[in-house]
Write an enzyme that holds these catalytic residues in place. Structure first.
Site, PDB file in Angstrom:
ATOM      1  CD1 TRP A 153      -7.412 -60.902   9.515  1.00 39.82           C
ATOM      2  CD2 TRP A 153      -8.971 -59.726  10.590  1.00 39.82           C
ATOM      3  NE1 TRP A 153      -8.569 -61.638   9.510  1.00 39.82           N
ATOM      4  CE2 TRP A 153      -9.546 -60.940  10.159  1.00 39.82           C
ATOM      5  CE3 TRP A 153      -9.776 -58.824  11.289  1.00 39.82           C
ATOM      6  CZ2 TRP A 153     -10.870 -61.284  10.408  1.00 39.82           C
ATOM      7  CZ3 TRP A 153     -11.094 -59.161  11.547  1.00 39.82           C
ATOM      8  CH2 TRP A 153     -11.638 -60.374  11.110  1.00 39.82           C
ATOM      9  CG  ASN A 154      -8.490 -59.301  16.254  1.00 37.59           C
ATOM     10  OD1 ASN A 154      -7.283 -59.511  16.134  1.00 37.59           O
ATOM     11  ND2 ASN A 154      -9.228 -59.945  17.124  1.00 37.59           N
ATOM     12  N   PRO A 232      -8.566 -73.523  12.572  1.00 41.53           N
ATOM     13  CG  PRO A 232     -10.194 -73.538  10.898  1.00 41.53           C
ATOM     14  CD  PRO A 232      -9.810 -72.853  12.165  1.00 41.53           C
ATOM     15  CD  GLU A 251      -3.104 -66.831  23.346  1.00 41.12           C
ATOM     16  OE1 GLU A 251      -4.322 -67.047  23.543  1.00 41.12           O
ATOM     17  OE2 GLU A 251      -2.251 -66.960  24.239  1.00 41.12           O
ATOM     18  CB  CYS A 285     -10.263 -64.316  19.907  1.00 42.98           C
ATOM     19  SG  CYS A 285      -9.301 -63.364  21.088  1.00 42.98           S
ATOM     20  N   GLY A 459      -6.739 -73.062  22.015  1.00 46.70           N
ATOM     21  CA  GLY A 459      -5.322 -72.730  22.041  1.00 46.70           C
ATOM     22  C   GLY A 459      -4.459 -73.539  22.973  1.00 46.70           C
ATOM     23  CD  GLU A 463      -0.085 -63.770  22.859  1.00 43.62           C
ATOM     24  OE1 GLU A 463      -0.642 -62.675  22.893  1.00 43.62           O
ATOM     25  OE2 GLU A 463       0.452 -64.222  21.834  1.00 43.62           O
TER      26      GLU A 463
HETATM   27  P1  NDP Z   1      -6.103 -66.785  10.239  1.00 44.15           P
HETATM   28  O1  NDP Z   1      -5.958 -68.043  10.987  1.00 44.15           O
HETATM   29  O2  NDP Z   1      -6.721 -66.807   8.899  1.00 44.15           O
HETATM   30  O3  NDP Z   1      -4.686 -66.078  10.061  1.00 44.15           O
HETATM   31  C1  NDP Z   1      -3.882 -65.735  11.151  1.00 44.15           C
HETATM   32  C2  NDP Z   1      -2.484 -65.431  10.671  1.00 44.15           C
HETATM   33  O4  NDP Z   1      -1.866 -66.638  10.222  1.00 44.15           O
HETATM   34  C3  NDP Z   1      -2.416 -64.467   9.493  1.00 44.15           C
HETATM   35  O5  NDP Z   1      -1.259 -63.664   9.644  1.00 44.15           O
HETATM   36  C4  NDP Z   1      -2.298 -65.403   8.333  1.00 44.15           C
HETATM   37  O6  NDP Z   1      -1.725 -64.787   7.212  1.00 44.15           O
HETATM   38  C5  NDP Z   1      -1.385 -66.475   8.900  1.00 44.15           C
HETATM   39  N1  NDP Z   1      -1.448 -67.771   8.247  1.00 44.15           N
HETATM   40  C6  NDP Z   1      -2.434 -68.268   7.460  1.00 44.15           C
HETATM   41  N2  NDP Z   1      -2.119 -69.534   7.060  1.00 44.15           N
HETATM   42  C7  NDP Z   1      -0.916 -69.835   7.619  1.00 44.15           C
HETATM   43  C8  NDP Z   1      -0.058 -70.977   7.581  1.00 44.15           C
HETATM   44  N3  NDP Z   1      -0.396 -72.090   6.920  1.00 44.15           N
HETATM   45  N4  NDP Z   1       1.120 -70.927   8.270  1.00 44.15           N
HETATM   46  C9  NDP Z   1       1.452 -69.825   8.972  1.00 44.15           C
HETATM   47  N5  NDP Z   1       0.688 -68.713   9.030  1.00 44.15           N
HETATM   48  C10 NDP Z   1      -0.479 -68.711   8.372  1.00 44.15           C
HETATM   49  O7  NDP Z   1      -6.902 -65.819  11.231  1.00 44.15           O
HETATM   50  P2  NDP Z   1      -7.446 -64.384  10.945  1.00 44.15           P
HETATM   51  O8  NDP Z   1      -6.357 -63.462  10.548  1.00 44.15           O
HETATM   52  O9  NDP Z   1      -8.647 -64.532  10.066  1.00 44.15           O
HETATM   53  O10 NDP Z   1      -7.912 -63.910  12.413  1.00 44.15           O
HETATM   54  C11 NDP Z   1      -9.146 -64.205  12.941  1.00 44.15           C
HETATM   55  C12 NDP Z   1      -9.040 -65.380  13.897  1.00 44.15           C
HETATM   56  O11 NDP Z   1      -8.103 -65.071  14.903  1.00 44.15           O
HETATM   57  C13 NDP Z   1     -10.332 -65.663  14.599  1.00 44.15           C
HETATM   58  O12 NDP Z   1     -10.562 -67.051  14.610  1.00 44.15           O
HETATM   59  C14 NDP Z   1     -10.085 -65.176  16.005  1.00 44.15           C
HETATM   60  O13 NDP Z   1     -10.850 -65.820  16.961  1.00 44.15           O
HETATM   61  C15 NDP Z   1      -8.640 -65.413  16.174  1.00 44.15           C
HETATM   62  N6  NDP Z   1      -8.087 -64.556  17.197  1.00 44.15           N
HETATM   63  C16 NDP Z   1      -7.661 -65.121  18.374  1.00 44.15           C
HETATM   64  C17 NDP Z   1      -7.185 -64.355  19.393  1.00 44.15           C
HETATM   65  C18 NDP Z   1      -6.674 -64.991  20.650  1.00 44.15           C
HETATM   66  O14 NDP Z   1      -5.811 -64.405  21.273  1.00 44.15           O
HETATM   67  N7  NDP Z   1      -7.125 -66.147  21.039  1.00 44.15           N
HETATM   68  C19 NDP Z   1      -7.130 -62.896  19.289  1.00 44.15           C
HETATM   69  C20 NDP Z   1      -7.554 -62.404  18.012  1.00 44.15           C
HETATM   70  C21 NDP Z   1      -8.029 -63.218  17.022  1.00 44.15           C
HETATM   71  P3  NDP Z   1      -2.656 -64.099   6.094  1.00 44.15           P
HETATM   72  O15 NDP Z   1      -3.950 -63.690   6.719  1.00 44.15           O
HETATM   73  O16 NDP Z   1      -1.831 -62.952   5.673  1.00 44.15           O
HETATM   74  O17 NDP Z   1      -2.852 -65.159   5.063  1.00 44.15           O
END
Ligand code: NDP
Length: 489
Positions: A153-154, A232, A251, A285, A459, A463
């Site tokens: 969501w960021n 996780p 990622e 992130c 990861g 990308e």
């Molecule tokens: P989440 O891991 O909670 O969710 C990420 C996405 O996965 C959301 O769209 C979520 O849906 C979906 N999701 C949740 N559970 C499942 C599942 N079991 N199977 C498939 N999809 C699922 O992360 P956040 O949205 O809270 O984002 C923050 C995290 O993202 C931080 O840890 C950050 O470091 C990381 N991040 C990494 C980046 C990178 O490029 N390395 C860049 C930006 C952020 P929903 O939320 O709708 O439940």
């Protein structure tokens, strides 16, 4: 401004609503007001999106790459035309200051242009097997088919742009699921692709929570998932993809070190640390949230960081003077506040921030002050776990080897930075960081030309850059016989 989308989903070139899916809403994080009501995708919607993608993908893949590039470039232009609307929508959905979100359509458009530019030059190899006129092998880079993108969501629009640009350039179709917290701007990108002439079905957006993401991955016609999110969830997603023998790019999160040696210009180092912790209200992130500072410089560094942090202008995300908006969700605010309490309980010194700023007329928002902890030790939870908020931990160190060992002592490996004017040391330290992205004398710059991704728990895959195309294609080896066929029979 209009924030309620025409419909929750975009499938096969049209807006699609299905009210039998579970309802959820998205809010403006500055006030907590609801700005959109949507419905989660039902299994029928998932099937429709994958079917639309499947039927469009083969024709798209058969086009010359240069023709696919024309569509992507046209879409990049349309993103630029609608950049203000997109930035405003992402500010409404994420709460990030408009001065920041204005960069996101620029980056997404640049990504479409970048992959449009390199895809015609992205080819297989020819491998000679000996002798002129002898047998040889050539390789082909073929698309995977229908791919799934799942976003955090960021940076909703930018992330959707990056993932889809790579997938589409390489000849794939994509079904994209935004985070439930920021569902809006991906739908604009779908409209833009259609207007640019992308055949219907190649890019679909469907909404929902985690289970919708899993349902897309599990669909037998989906070949790959490109996921951005937490460690996780990433482990679950990669586990699911692996159990079905599908490709996965992950990622994930980080707890990145920023190592500042005492020969670095103080103001440069302070700027680096502020950008590494407080941009996007700390919801990045790659953030360098463990700031290791050489002892002889430590006190000067702390007092300057604190002075500058206190001056950060928190406020209305649409005000051009605002430097920091709220966190994106109530859940994230609770999490960040929990970690601030943990930091105090663990014995770290709260040097500044730590509270909720008073925001007149925006009391329902998810506000937190930029926060600096000193006297942090490596074993504290605030130094080990990803907070994903504006919380900087400062840790003193004495020797180079010690700093490297402590910087690497984490399960994460997304990014790392070093500030020093000693050229040899800069490269020596960067070479020893266990991280996918390293910066020397800067932090958090992400050029599209460079691979983006992490080591260790942060990861799998990359990308951006040419490397991203490898993640959206599979290699076929074709053996070519030029002589007679030998047989042992
Ligand atoms: P989440 O891991 O909670 O969710 C990420 C996405 O996965 C959301 O769209 C979520 O849906 C979906 N999701 C949740 N559970 C499942 C599942 N079991 N199977 C498939 N999809 C699922 O992360 P956040 O949205 O809270 O984002 C923050 C995290 O993202 C931080 O840890 C950050 O470091 C990381 N991040 C990494 C980046 C990178 O490029 N390395 C860049 C930006 C952020 P929903 O939320 O709708 O439940």
């Amino acid at each position: 401004m209009q924030t309620q989308p025409k419909a929750s989903h975009f499938i096969g070139g049209t807006h699609v609503e299905d009210k039998s899916g579970e309802a959820f809403s998205t809010v403006y994080p500055a006030t907590g007001e609801t700005i959109g009501e949507l419905h989660s995708a039902t299994p029928e919607i998932v099937n429709r999106a994958v079917a639309a993608a499947k039927s469009a993908q083969t024709g798209w893949a058969s086009l010359p790459p240069s023709e696919r590039a024309v569509v992507l470039r046209r879409a990049a232009g349309l993103i630029r035309d609608r950049a203000d609307e997109i930035a405003r929508l992402d500010t409404m959905d994420t709460g990030r200051a408009l001065t920041e979100t204005q960069n996101d359509p620029v980056s997404a458009a640049a990504s479409l242009d970048f992959f449009a530019g390199i895809i015609p030059a992205y080819n297989g190899q020819s491998i000679g097997l000996g002798g002129s006129g002898g047998p040889f092998v050539y390789t082909r880079r073929e698309p995977l088919g229908v791919t799934c993108g799942i976003g955090a969501w960021n940076y909703p629009f930018e992330m959707t742009g990056w993932k889809s640009a790579t997938a589409l350039a390489a000849g794939n179709a994509m079904v994209f699921k935004p985070s439930e917290y920021t569902p809006l701007s991906a739908l604009i990108l779908a409209e833009i692709y259609k207007e640019a002439g992308l055949p219907d079905g190649l890019f679909n957006v469907i909404q929902g929570l985690g289970p919708v993401g899993s349902a897309i991955i599990e669909h037998p016609d989906v070949a790959k998932v490109s996921f951005t999110g937490s460690v996780p969830t990433g482990k679950k997603v990669l586990g699911l993809a692996g159990s079905l023998m599908k490709y996965g790019t992950m990622e994930l999160g980080g707890k990145s070190p920023l190592v500042i040696f005492d020969d670095a210009p103080l103001e440069n180092a302070v700027n680096g640390a502020l950008m590494a912790n407080f941009y996007s209200t700390g919801q990045i992130c790659t953030n360098g949230t463990r700031v290791f500072v050489q002892k002889s410089m430590h006190d000067d560094f702390v007092s300057r960081v604190v002075e500058r942090t206190r001056k950060i202008r928190i406020g209305d995300p649409f005000d051009p003077e605002t430097q920091m908006g709220p966190l994106t969700s109530r859940m994230q605010l609770d999490k960040v506040e929990r970690y601030i309490a943990i930091g105090k309980e663990e014995g770290a010194t709260l040097a500044c921030g730590g509270g909720r700023p008073e925001m007149q007329g925006m009391e329902g928002g998810f506000w937190v002050e930029p926060t600096v902890f000193t006297d942090v030790t490596d074993d504290m939870r605030i130094a080990r776990e990803e907070i994903f908020g504006p919380v900087m931990s400062i840790l003193p160190f004495e020797e180079e080897d010690e700093a490297i060992a402590r910087a690497n002592d984490t399960p994460f490996g997304l990014a790392a930075g070093v500030f020093t004017t000693d050229l040899n040391r800069a490269h020596r330290v960067a070479g020893q960081f266990q991280a996918g992205m390293c910066w020397i004398n800067n932090f958090n710059l992400v050029p599209l030309e460079a691979p983006f991704g992490g080591y260790k728990d942060s990861g799998v895959g990359r990308e951006c850059s040419m490397a991203a195309l490898d993640q959206f294609t599979q290699i076929k080896s074709v053996y070519v016989e030029t002589g007679t066929v030998e047989s042992v029979f």
